[in-house]
Enzyme design. Structure first.
Site, short mmCIF file in Angstrom:
data_model
loop_
_atom_site.label_atom_id
_atom_site.label_comp_id
_atom_site.label_asym_id
_atom_site.label_seq_id
_atom_site.Cartn_x
_atom_site.Cartn_y
_atom_site.Cartn_z
N TRP A 57 0.84 -1.20 0.00
CA TRP A 57 0.00 0.00 0.00
C TRP A 57 0.88 1.26 0.00
O TRP A 57 0.76 2.12 -0.88
CB TRP A 57 -0.93 -0.01 1.22
CG TRP A 57 -1.84 1.20 1.33
CD1 TRP A 57 -2.05 2.16 0.38
CD2 TRP A 57 -2.64 1.57 2.45
NE1 TRP A 57 -2.95 3.11 0.84
CE2 TRP A 57 -3.33 2.77 2.12
CE3 TRP A 57 -2.86 1.01 3.71
CZ2 TRP A 57 -4.20 3.41 2.99
CZ3 TRP A 57 -3.74 1.65 4.57
CH2 TRP A 57 -4.40 2.83 4.22
N TYR A 76 -4.37 1.03 -4.61
CA TYR A 76 -3.16 1.62 -4.06
C TYR A 76 -2.44 2.43 -5.12
O TYR A 76 -1.72 1.88 -5.97
CB TYR A 76 -2.21 0.55 -3.51
CG TYR A 76 -2.78 -0.31 -2.40
CD1 TYR A 76 -3.83 0.13 -1.61
CD2 TYR A 76 -2.26 -1.57 -2.15
CE1 TYR A 76 -4.35 -0.66 -0.59
CE2 TYR A 76 -2.77 -2.37 -1.13
CZ TYR A 76 -3.81 -1.91 -0.36
OH TYR A 76 -4.32 -2.70 0.65
N GLN A 94 -8.31 -11.47 4.93
CA GLN A 94 -7.31 -10.46 5.31
C GLN A 94 -8.02 -9.40 6.15
O GLN A 94 -8.93 -8.72 5.68
CB GLN A 94 -6.69 -9.83 4.06
CG GLN A 94 -5.58 -8.86 4.40
CD GLN A 94 -4.89 -8.26 3.19
OE1 GLN A 94 -4.48 -7.10 3.21
NE2 GLN A 94 -4.74 -9.05 2.13
N LYS A 122 8.55 4.94 17.05
CA LYS A 122 9.14 6.17 16.49
C LYS A 122 8.16 7.33 16.45
O LYS A 122 8.52 8.44 16.07
CB LYS A 122 9.66 5.87 15.07
CG LYS A 122 10.75 4.82 15.04
CD LYS A 122 11.18 4.51 13.61
CE LYS A 122 12.25 3.43 13.58
NZ LYS A 122 12.66 3.09 12.20
N ARG A 138 -2.72 9.23 8.15
CA ARG A 138 -2.58 9.02 9.58
C ARG A 138 -2.78 10.29 10.40
O ARG A 138 -3.07 10.22 11.60
CB ARG A 138 -1.20 8.42 9.88
CG ARG A 138 -1.02 7.02 9.32
CD ARG A 138 0.38 6.49 9.54
NE ARG A 138 1.37 7.24 8.78
CZ ARG A 138 2.68 7.01 8.84
NH1 ARG A 138 3.14 6.06 9.64
NH2 ARG A 138 3.53 7.71 8.10
N ARG A 148 8.77 1.56 2.65
CA ARG A 148 8.97 2.53 1.57
C ARG A 148 10.37 2.44 0.97
O ARG A 148 10.62 3.00 -0.08
CB ARG A 148 8.79 3.95 2.12
CG ARG A 148 7.41 4.27 2.64
CD ARG A 148 7.42 5.71 3.13
NE ARG A 148 6.21 6.05 3.84
CZ ARG A 148 5.49 7.12 3.57
NH1 ARG A 148 5.83 7.91 2.58
NH2 ARG A 148 4.42 7.41 4.27
#
Length: 330
Positions: free
Chosen positions: A21, A57, A190, A229, A242, A296
């Site tokens: 994604w 995506y 899923q 983090k 987010r 990423r």
């Protein structure tokens, strides 16, 4: 790397599966295409032979990136998992939400899994992925406007044609899974599962265990919240979903980090990161078959893949689970 069979199929998947994604960029802020390709290849080199993607995506970009990344790898050494049933180029089905594509253009997202649409999406995915078959074809979200049996009769046809090996679902309830099985045999569901999001353990996971279906846990890192983090006041890139997600309030970040601080000594003792410990715990949880981990860049994907190498004693697993049980986000 460890591999597990999906249900009673002959499809063996890596316990840490590359989730693509974020690689597609959409809703995650910007992702560099070359970094994403290198992430997939680095993950594969460490034995993460399974890749999960979807047309939505990046509106095709994630599948194209996966297709480019797997060039030159023998097809039978890979397991390609993709999805169908979410569109950005029409108004059929059930409206889901408004969004922007990777260029900033407004788009409307719909859930739609009518028979002809399923067939078309499969052809488009095969083209973008550069392959002639998909190992696991999954409906992305339930479509309330189309009978479930109609949707999966289309998937059954694709299996007969050899374009799809196995059928799966995403975000389906136990009742919806049972309805789908009237048309085709399912091997997996899923669903979202993490240390701080375990609602599926109430009904869906027990159903899958009872019926011998595999569970593919997505967002096992709770979109990065469980890496340790993220701190209160954290600023996300523009376009990163987010920023408005309920799990990322300062209060929930503090609650999560308190949990992570309690289990951190176990990670340190094993020379592992918190993220690796979280992933290992996830794949050892009852009913969970594999965990999808996004990345990423190559460094992140390598760290994710190495999570499979960690060993947890029964005592350590119970300690972590007890701390998890005491953690509830607001």
């Amino acid at each position: 790397m460890e591999y597990r069979k999906l249900a009673d199929s002959d499809l063996q998947v890596s316990v840490i599966t590359f989730g693509a994604w974020a690689a597609g960029g959409w809703m995650w802020g910007k992702t560099e295409r070359n970094d994403a390709i290198e992430a997939i290849r680095a993950s594969y080199d460490l034995g993460a032979t399974s890749i999960d993607t979807a047309p939505i995506y990046g509106q095709g970009e994630s599948e194209e990136i996966v297709g480019e990344a797997i060039k030159g790898i023998p097809r039978d050494k890979l397991q390609i998992l993709t999805k169908f049933g979410m569109s950005w180029d029409g108004t059929e089905g059930e409206f889901y939400f408004k969004s922007k594509n990777n260029t900033g253009k407004d788009i409307d997202i719909y859930k739609y899994a009518g028979k002809e649409r399923v067939i078309k999406e499969c052809e488009d995915s095969l083209r973008r992925l550069g392959t002639d078959y998909i190992d696991l074809y999954q409906i992305h979200w339930p479509d309330t406007t189309t009978p479930i049996t109609e949707t999966f009769e289309a998937v059954a046809k694709l299996i007969e044609q050899g374009k799809v090996r196995y059928a799966g679902v995403c975000n389906y309830s136990a009742e919806q899974m049972a309805e789908a099985e009237k048309a085709v045999k399912l091997v997996s569901n899923q669903i979202p599962f993490s240390m701080v999001n375990r609602g599926v353990e109430d009904k869906t996971v027990p159903y899958c265990i009872e019926k011998g279906k595999s569970v593919l846990a997505y967002s096992p890192m709770e979109r990065g919240l469980l890496t340790g983090k993220i701190t209160p006041g954290y600023e996300f890139q523009e376009g990163d979903h987010r920023a408005g997600h309920g799990a990322f309030t300062d209060e929930n970040i503090i609650i999560t980090n308190e949990l992570l601080n309690k289990i951190k000594p176990i990670a340190e003792e094993k020379g592992a990161t918190l993220a690796q410990l979280v992933l290992k715990w996830t794949i050892e949880r009852a009913g969970i078959t594999i965990a999808l981990a996004g990345a990423r860049n190559a460094e992140q994907s390598v760290q994710n893949a190495k999570a499979a190498l960690i060993s947890l004693t029964e005592e350590e697993f119970k300690f972590i689970s007890n701390e998890v049980d005491k953690t509830v986000l607001k």
